[in-house]
Design a protein around this motif. Sequence first.
Motif, short mmCIF file in Angstrom:
data_model
loop_
_atom_site.label_atom_id
_atom_site.label_comp_id
_atom_site.label_asym_id
_atom_site.label_seq_id
_atom_site.Cartn_x
_atom_site.Cartn_y
_atom_site.Cartn_z
N LEU A 104 3.33 -7.44 5.45
CA LEU A 104 2.38 -6.85 6.39
C LEU A 104 1.55 -5.82 5.63
N VAL A 105 0.37 -5.58 6.13
CA VAL A 105 -0.45 -4.52 5.53
C VAL A 105 0.04 -3.18 6.08
N PRO A 106 0.56 -2.31 5.21
CA PRO A 106 1.23 -1.10 5.73
C PRO A 106 0.29 -0.14 6.45
N SER A 107 -1.01 -0.24 6.15
CA SER A 107 -1.93 0.71 6.78
C SER A 107 -2.42 0.24 8.14
N LEU A 108 -1.96 -0.94 8.57
CA LEU A 108 -2.40 -1.43 9.88
C LEU A 108 -1.21 -1.53 10.83
N GLU A 112 -2.96 -4.60 14.79
CA GLU A 112 -4.06 -4.71 13.84
C GLU A 112 -3.76 -5.74 12.75
N LEU A 116 -6.19 -8.75 12.04
CA LEU A 116 -6.73 -9.00 10.70
C LEU A 116 -7.05 -10.48 10.53
N GLU A 119 -9.65 -12.03 13.39
CA GLU A 119 -11.06 -11.70 13.14
C GLU A 119 -11.77 -12.74 12.28
N PHE A 143 3.22 1.20 13.16
CA PHE A 143 2.94 0.79 11.78
C PHE A 143 4.17 0.11 11.20
N GLN A 146 7.34 1.91 10.75
CA GLN A 146 8.10 2.30 11.95
C GLN A 146 8.87 1.13 12.55
N TYR B 401 1.85 5.30 7.33
CA TYR B 401 0.43 5.54 7.61
C TYR B 401 0.20 6.19 8.96
N ARG B 402 1.33 6.67 9.60
CA ARG B 402 1.18 7.15 10.96
C ARG B 402 0.10 8.21 11.12
N THR B 404 -2.59 8.69 9.50
CA THR B 404 -3.92 8.44 8.98
C THR B 404 -4.89 7.91 10.04
N ALA B 405 -4.35 7.50 11.20
CA ALA B 405 -5.25 7.01 12.25
C ALA B 405 -6.05 8.22 12.72
N ARG B 415 -13.82 -3.01 11.49
CA ARG B 415 -12.94 -4.17 11.49
C ARG B 415 -11.61 -3.74 10.88
N GLN B 416 -10.64 -4.65 10.92
CA GLN B 416 -9.31 -4.28 10.38
C GLN B 416 -9.39 -3.90 8.91
N THR B 417 -10.24 -4.63 8.16
CA THR B 417 -10.34 -4.33 6.73
C THR B 417 -10.97 -2.95 6.53
N ARG B 419 -10.55 -0.48 8.54
CA ARG B 419 -9.46 0.46 8.82
C ARG B 419 -8.57 0.62 7.60
N MET B 420 -8.28 -0.52 6.95
CA MET B 420 -7.44 -0.45 5.73
C MET B 420 -8.06 0.52 4.73
N ARG B 423 -7.90 4.20 6.04
CA ARG B 423 -6.54 4.77 6.07
C ARG B 423 -5.97 4.93 4.67
N ASP B 687 -0.95 -6.28 -0.96
CA ASP B 687 -1.62 -6.50 0.32
C ASP B 687 -2.81 -7.44 0.16
N LEU B 691 -3.57 -11.09 1.74
CA LEU B 691 -4.78 -11.46 2.47
C LEU B 691 -5.38 -12.75 1.93
#
Lengths: 241, 786
Positions: A104-108, A112, A116, A119, A143, A146, B401-402, B404-405, B415-417, B419-420, B423, B687, B691
Amino acid sequence: MGIDVAGRGIAITATGLTKVYRNGPVEVHALRGVDFTALRGEFVVVLGPSGSGKSTFLNILGGIDSASAGSVLFNGQDITRLDETGLTRYRRDHVGFVFQFYNLVPSLTALENVALVTEISANPMRPDEALDLVGLTARRDHFPAQLSGGEQQRVAIARAIAKRPELLFCDEPTGALDSATGIMVLEALTEANRATGATTLVITHNAAIREIADRTLRFADGRIVEDTANPCRKRADQVSW
Amino acid sequence: MVIPPLRRKVWRDIRRLWGQALAIALVLGAGVATMILGNGAYGALSDTRARYYADHRFADIFADLTRAPLGLLEDIATLDGVLQAEARIVKLARPEIPGLAEPAALLLVSLPESGGLNRLYLREGRLPAPDAANEALVSQDFARVHRLRSGARMTVVMNGKRQDLEITGIALSPEFIYALGPGEMMPDPRRFGVAWLSRPALQAAYDLDGAFSNVVLRLAPGTPPARVIQSLDRLTLPYGGGGATGRDEQTSHAFLDAELGQLRAMVRVLPPVFLLVAAMLVHMTLSRLIALEREQIGLLKALGYGPTRIAAHYLEFVLAIALAGVVAGLAAGTWLGAGLAQLYARFFSFPFLDFGRDPQVYGLAAIVALVAAAGGALQSLRAVIALPPAIAMAPPAPPDYRKTASVAERLLPLRQTGRMVLRHLLRWPLRSVTSIFGVAMAVAILVASLWSFGSIERMIHVTFGLAEGADARITFATATPAAAVLDLRHLPGVMAAEPFRVLPARLSHGTRSKRLAIEGRSPTARLSRLLSPALRPMPVPEHGLILSEALAAALGVGRGDRVEVAFLQGRRAVVDLPVSGISLGYVGLGAAMDLDTLNRANGEGDLVSGANVALDAAETDAFLAAADAAPAIGFVTLTDLTVARFRATLAENITLMITVYVGLAAIIAVGVVYSFFRVSLSEQGRDLASLRVLGFTRAEVARIVMAELAAIVLLAQPLGWLLGHLIGRAMVAAFSSDLYRVPFVMGREVYATASLTVIAAALVSALAIRGRIDRLDLIAVLKTRE
């Protein structure tokens, strides 16, 4: 496209699939001419010891590795002949992946991570719909850090099926999980298979899982040495290991 | 010899991470090079000057007078604090050089007595014979440009009479290290030189038998010059003196001081920037390396290696890279230093200018650089020591990343990217901020150096486009009745002539005082005008003074204040005048007043020093020939020549300087961008590969990292502009002296050029590493945890 006796169409066909790695002076034959056909919606478990070629097989079918010889037919197209762009398109439109370590992408957040993929898909589900299928609606805004391992893997499954793929490839999806969590993941997988009709191939070391599949392949030494149908599938919670 | 395995690992790590190691080494090397360059040049210039002054007995006090009997020298020599006094004859003459149509001037100075002051350095030939009337030494640069060697002959118009001189040798003097001709803004050895003749020769030519026109003094160590100047002025007043100056107002010395001040400013700004950025890159690279090698660190600890031994291993890695940077920096600094010394040799006439390889300068630069690198490593090394072996062996928890939102996200339709990207930048705020700072410094260095182009154009435009409309300025050999200006109008090509009078004076306000030449101007003058700071022409007031901004600041006065003006010639009146206005002026200290008022105050009658003239361009040559032949004319300056020389000299200097600064800025930009990119890619590689497996194209994945980089580079721009602006302002303050005042012109094109240069450097390094994104291993990520 052929029709099998049960009236389901053929999803994907591999013919004479061969893979040779060259590792210095040594040639490693990972696949030695594998023939294989999967039907639409079929749930196939792939077993075999490490190095037997099952991951290579799945990677070539999934369009992330190339074959040395042979062909893989999907929708009338030989994907072994596709270039990088064609393979990316193939993965994007038709294939869902679930990895052993979730990736998983840790920042999403959970939602989300699913979004990803939706979209960039042509005909996706809504991300929350996909999360609902794996029973994680309540954790949608968490996240990865968590979430427990099992929850992360279920997010990964939601992410893989959200695009409504025709093919769902899972490489050791329960490999990093304890049995109770593993069962929840398997439930999510069978539910995803049922709900989306995606042809599902699951690599595992755990022979017990074959009981939930339509069919089991056993790999050894780069070949399929056993191909067994399972007429009476069990539910995931009936399996024990 | 057995190489310990950890030592091998250091070398292999450097080989593996060669790109990042190179980036760190380059930035650190640039810091070392600028340190060597700045400190080395500063040391070379100030040491050489000090040695030259001491060996050649450079005087402490200088005074011009009209004519004083030699007997006065005794009184001067016995002044309190005076160690030595020497009477001289100093006169401006006109050389006649075949092929040189433009006006030229030769300053004639009587030879120092044996054991005298301002002793010459004889480059070649011999001294003129003590009583030879027609022998002279000439200054080195003048001789070089005109290919004059010992034995050559030259005609000089002295006191209106042509005299044939034999050149007996070529010399240098500590008095003329920076030799500026009258009315010039830049040294031009083609049109200005110095010649030393025997005293009898000059006495005869200028009718100064038993007299002198200039005196120089050496003071006992620790004597304050101001007191001696006061006493000296009192003694020389009856003889046309009264305007003695110390070294700080001696042209050559003051220009050298200004140059030294600039070097000091450079040393204070540039090296710290590079060292800071290098420390930051070390931190970025090492903390990532240690994050990747957690398991190895745990293993080493489990095997029994002590924490300090492991930390020492990583320190060794950093110091090895730093050492490479230091070596490269020392070499580059030495090379650039030699270049700078050559440049100095063009402006400053030293008998020797050794860009000294002072081991102290080198040692200090090396130590400071190594300390900076070690400083950057400190936090990571502490993390290595603190890491318990058991935890080190387990894979790290996924980054949290909690926090960073952010609010920004809710405002931006991402878009999600997207956000990546956002963050990831917010997850490591220190790294993002320091990277922004690093790129901003590259922009700032450029902004702070590029503004000088506009500034010079502004100086030229204002001084020669708006203020000075005259084509030439004629200065008479001595003050002349005003009617002489009428004669000038009959010279060929002269279309208009406007008289001016220049009188030395000391202006005082409270405890502050400045010696300068007050210019008397005709209120009807149109050719040469005074300009207000808003660039509007200012009328010459009937009674008051107009002071240049620099002078007003030096005296601490403003419009309406009164200053005491002590004229240093003629009746030597001391008058109290109001400041009627403040004018713009970039060169020297300036004060102007009405011509008639000036003459009345001074009491020498209706005299003029010269005239500003408008010329018919077609007749310039005829004008110069006629002016050359007119005995009353002391010298002529042509505006076009002054501007051309000014522009050419500065253009050459600045082009060189800008090339160096662009190089330095590019090193920072490339270094920061490359390191940031590599670390970001290392963190997100898994990551991004995931993708790719999920169906993202190479371009889509590259865009994620590129967007992050673009955010850093773009956010750095305004900060860079601001920092550059501030550095530029500080430079203006550092450059401003009584000699020059630099206008601060910071146009949009400066910011644009700086930004485009840095963005181009960032793009180049981004494209260079784009291949790494394309080569992401899709299969490996499926099988491994991070």
